[in-house]
Design an enzyme around this catalytic site. Structure first.
Site, short mmCIF file in Angstrom:
data_model
loop_
_atom_site.label_atom_id
_atom_site.label_comp_id
_atom_site.label_asym_id
_atom_site.label_seq_id
_atom_site.Cartn_x
_atom_site.Cartn_y
_atom_site.Cartn_z
N ASN A 14 -38.65 -93.34 -7.46
CA ASN A 14 -39.11 -93.99 -6.23
C ASN A 14 -40.57 -93.61 -6.05
O ASN A 14 -40.88 -92.45 -5.76
CB ASN A 14 -38.26 -93.48 -5.05
CG ASN A 14 -38.80 -93.93 -3.71
OD1 ASN A 14 -39.61 -94.85 -3.63
ND2 ASN A 14 -38.35 -93.28 -2.64
N HIS A 98 -33.35 -94.45 3.03
CA HIS A 98 -34.05 -93.23 2.62
C HIS A 98 -34.35 -92.40 3.87
O HIS A 98 -34.54 -92.96 4.96
CB HIS A 98 -35.35 -93.60 1.89
CG HIS A 98 -35.94 -92.44 1.18
ND1 HIS A 98 -36.66 -91.48 1.83
CD2 HIS A 98 -35.88 -92.07 -0.12
CE1 HIS A 98 -37.05 -90.55 0.95
NE2 HIS A 98 -36.58 -90.89 -0.24
N GLU A 146 -29.70 -86.67 -0.73
CA GLU A 146 -31.02 -86.02 -0.69
C GLU A 146 -31.18 -85.20 0.59
O GLU A 146 -31.42 -85.78 1.65
CB GLU A 146 -32.14 -87.08 -0.69
CG GLU A 146 -32.26 -87.86 -1.96
CD GLU A 146 -33.65 -88.50 -2.10
OE1 GLU A 146 -34.05 -88.69 -3.24
OE2 GLU A 146 -34.31 -88.77 -1.08
N ILE A 151 -37.08 -82.57 0.12
CA ILE A 151 -37.89 -83.67 -0.41
C ILE A 151 -39.36 -83.24 -0.52
O ILE A 151 -39.93 -82.70 0.42
CB ILE A 151 -37.75 -84.93 0.49
CG1 ILE A 151 -36.32 -85.49 0.35
CG2 ILE A 151 -38.78 -85.99 0.11
CD1 ILE A 151 -36.02 -86.69 1.24
N ALA A 207 -39.43 -88.57 -6.95
CA ALA A 207 -40.73 -89.20 -6.65
C ALA A 207 -41.88 -88.31 -7.09
O ALA A 207 -42.49 -88.53 -8.15
CB ALA A 207 -40.82 -89.50 -5.15
N SER A 208 -42.19 -87.27 -6.30
CA SER A 208 -43.45 -86.54 -6.50
C SER A 208 -43.57 -85.87 -7.86
O SER A 208 -44.68 -85.73 -8.38
CB SER A 208 -43.64 -85.51 -5.38
OG SER A 208 -42.52 -84.67 -5.27
O1 G3P Z 1 -36.59 -90.86 -3.14
C1 G3P Z 1 -36.80 -89.69 -3.82
C2 G3P Z 1 -37.29 -88.62 -2.97
O2 G3P Z 1 -37.06 -88.63 -1.62
C3 G3P Z 1 -37.34 -87.27 -3.55
O3 G3P Z 1 -38.67 -86.95 -3.45
O4 G3P Z 1 -40.74 -85.96 -4.17
O5 G3P Z 1 -38.73 -84.54 -3.81
O6 G3P Z 1 -38.82 -86.07 -5.76
P1 G3P Z 1 -39.27 -85.80 -4.34
#
Ligand code: G3P
Length: 227
Positions: A14, A98, A146, A151, A207-208
């Site tokens: 994402n 989300h 999640e 996150i 994501a990150s």
């Molecule tokens: O949608 C994926 C996300 O919310 C997780 O984010 O940056 O922790 O991989 P991250």
């Protein structure tokens, strides 16, 4: 790439609304995902920025998901994204609910049902086991657990909170045995992915770890070692 399912185990990227994933850079990230998926023989899907969805979906041979849709039928709405427009854009389906873009349960129900009649796949994000159970009752294609506090933390849910992952898999599969279960938050490397799979998931949502990496391709190549 429209379809009735995606291959698993899978890494779903994402790209959110990061500056690093806008415009040309978002297009390059999608091309990296496609290249790694094909050369390594693994399943990778991407959720491009909404305005890039059609362009990216027509340019890569991996599943592309919208990051969000609104629970509305096509019509007199302004600034909303419909499932029908996402389908026209060539998406395989959509991510919804989300933690950064939550919906009401009735809206999730609308989206899951309408997706299924449009042959689109819905990945519903959840923040805890009770919400995962409630969403499983709606029979979406996939659920992604999640914990919001992890996150973007770089601390993988599969390592720091394995119970929530394993318990979500167990509870969701009891209610909807064919549901794909993903976990996400803080996932950054192959070891995090391997642990997620060991806990019974069908893959990860992240994501990150890729979007903000100095070298996204190297980061992705490391992540896929865990599949
Ligand atoms: O949608 C994926 C996300 O919310 C997780 O984010 O940056 O922790 O991989 P991250």
């Amino acid at each position: 790439m429209d379809g009735t399912k995606i291959g698993t185990p899978v890494i779903v990227l994402n790209v959110k609304s990061y500056a690093e994933s806008a415009g040309r850079r978002g297009f390059e990230l999608a091309k990296i995902c496609e290249d790694v998926a094909s050369k390594q023989g693994v399943n990778i899907a991407i959720c491009p920025q909404q305005v890039e969805l059609a362009k990216i979906a027509s340019a890569v041979n991996i599943p592309c998901f919208a990051q969000h849709v609104d629970a509305v039928e096509p019509g007199s709405h302004t600034g909303f994204v419909t499932l029908e427009s996402v389908k026209e854009a060539g998406a395989t389906g959509t991510l919804v609910n989300h933690s950064e873009h939550r919906l009401k349960i009735a809206d999730i129900d609308f989206i899951v049902k309408r997706s299924s009649s449009l042959n689109l796949l819905t990945i519903v994000c959840t923040n805890n086991i009770a919400v995962s159970r409630a969403v499983a009752e709606l029979r979406p294609y996939a659920i992604a657990i999640e914990p919001p506090e992890l996150i973007g933390s770089g601390k993988a849910v599969s390592k720091v909170d394995p119970e929530i992952v394993a318990n979500t898999v167990e509870e969701v599969k009891k209610l909807h045995k064919d549901c794909i279960v993903l976990c996400g938050a803080g996932v950054t490397n192959g070891e995090d992915v391997r642990r997620a799979i060991e806990l019974g998931t069908d893959g990860v949502l992240l994501a990150s770890g890729v979007v903000k990496a100095k070298d996204p391709k190297t980061a992705l190549l490391d992540l896929v070692t865990g599949l």
